[in-house]
Scaffold this motif. Sequence first.
Motif, PDB file in Angstrom:
ATOM      1  N   TYR A 164     -10.047  90.692  -8.289  1.00 12.31           N
ATOM      2  CA  TYR A 164      -9.311  91.431  -7.275  1.00 12.31           C
ATOM      3  C   TYR A 164      -9.395  90.692  -5.951  1.00 12.31           C
ATOM      4  CZ  TYR A 164      -9.275  95.290 -10.552  1.00 12.31           C
ATOM      5  OH  TYR A 164      -9.085  96.067 -11.648  1.00 12.31           O
ATOM      6  N   TRP A 165      -8.275  90.399  -5.417  1.00 16.19           N
ATOM      7  CA  TRP A 165      -8.214  89.740  -4.121  1.00 16.19           C
ATOM      8  C   TRP A 165      -7.357  90.565  -3.193  1.00 16.19           C
ATOM      9  CZ3 TRP A 165     -11.250  85.600  -3.445  1.00 16.19           C
ATOM     10  CH2 TRP A 165     -11.688  84.954  -4.573  1.00 16.19           C
ATOM     11  N   ASN A 179      -6.096  93.511  -1.282  1.00 12.99           N
ATOM     12  CA  ASN A 179      -6.178  94.963  -1.135  1.00 12.99           C
ATOM     13  C   ASN A 179      -6.694  95.684  -2.381  1.00 12.99           C
ATOM     14  OD1 ASN A 179      -5.229  94.840   1.464  1.00 12.99           O
ATOM     15  ND2 ASN A 179      -3.079  94.970   0.828  1.00 12.99           N
ATOM     16  N   SER A 232     -12.817  97.123  -4.666  1.00 12.29           N
ATOM     17  CA  SER A 232     -13.990  96.297  -4.909  1.00 12.29           C
ATOM     18  C   SER A 232     -14.913  96.963  -5.930  1.00 12.29           C
ATOM     19  CB  SER A 232     -14.742  96.070  -3.600  1.00 12.29           C
ATOM     20  OG  SER A 232     -15.358  97.274  -3.191  1.00 12.29           O
ATOM     21  N   ALA A 233     -15.902  96.239  -6.397  1.00 10.56           N
ATOM     22  CA  ALA A 233     -16.860  96.783  -7.353  1.00 10.56           C
ATOM     23  C   ALA A 233     -17.651  97.931  -6.738  1.00 10.56           C
ATOM     24  CB  ALA A 233     -17.788  95.678  -7.833  1.00 10.56           C
ATOM     25  N   TRP A 234     -17.972  97.864  -5.462  1.00  9.37           N
ATOM     26  CA  TRP A 234     -18.697  98.946  -4.795  1.00  9.37           C
ATOM     27  C   TRP A 234     -17.862 100.217  -4.737  1.00  9.37           C
ATOM     28  CZ3 TRP A 234     -23.610  98.699  -4.568  1.00  9.37           C
ATOM     29  CH2 TRP A 234     -24.256  97.475  -4.423  1.00  9.37           C
TER      30      TRP A 234
END
Length: 94
Positions: A2-3, A5, A8-10
Amino acid sequence: MYWGNGMSAWAMAFTTLVNLVFWALVIVGVVMLGRHFDRRTPPNTAPRSGPKDGRPLAHQILDERFARGEIDEDEYLHRRQVLDGRPTARPSVG
């Protein structure tokens, strides 16, 4: 991968955690409501230690048995005296 927008993993971990907490609270709430409405006696009633006039439960049971005709008057009076702490001679059975 994923880049820009993308999530994220969090953010995915946080969303998963919030989902688990939400469903856990729903399940706990349903169980608590079930227990609340499944009570056998209403919460504001006196315990079954005796009737409201203060007599012990044994006296109440004896009165009910006499009223139903399970025991005769002689046996009722004898058992009543025993419960009151005044044992007497057993009435003769005729």
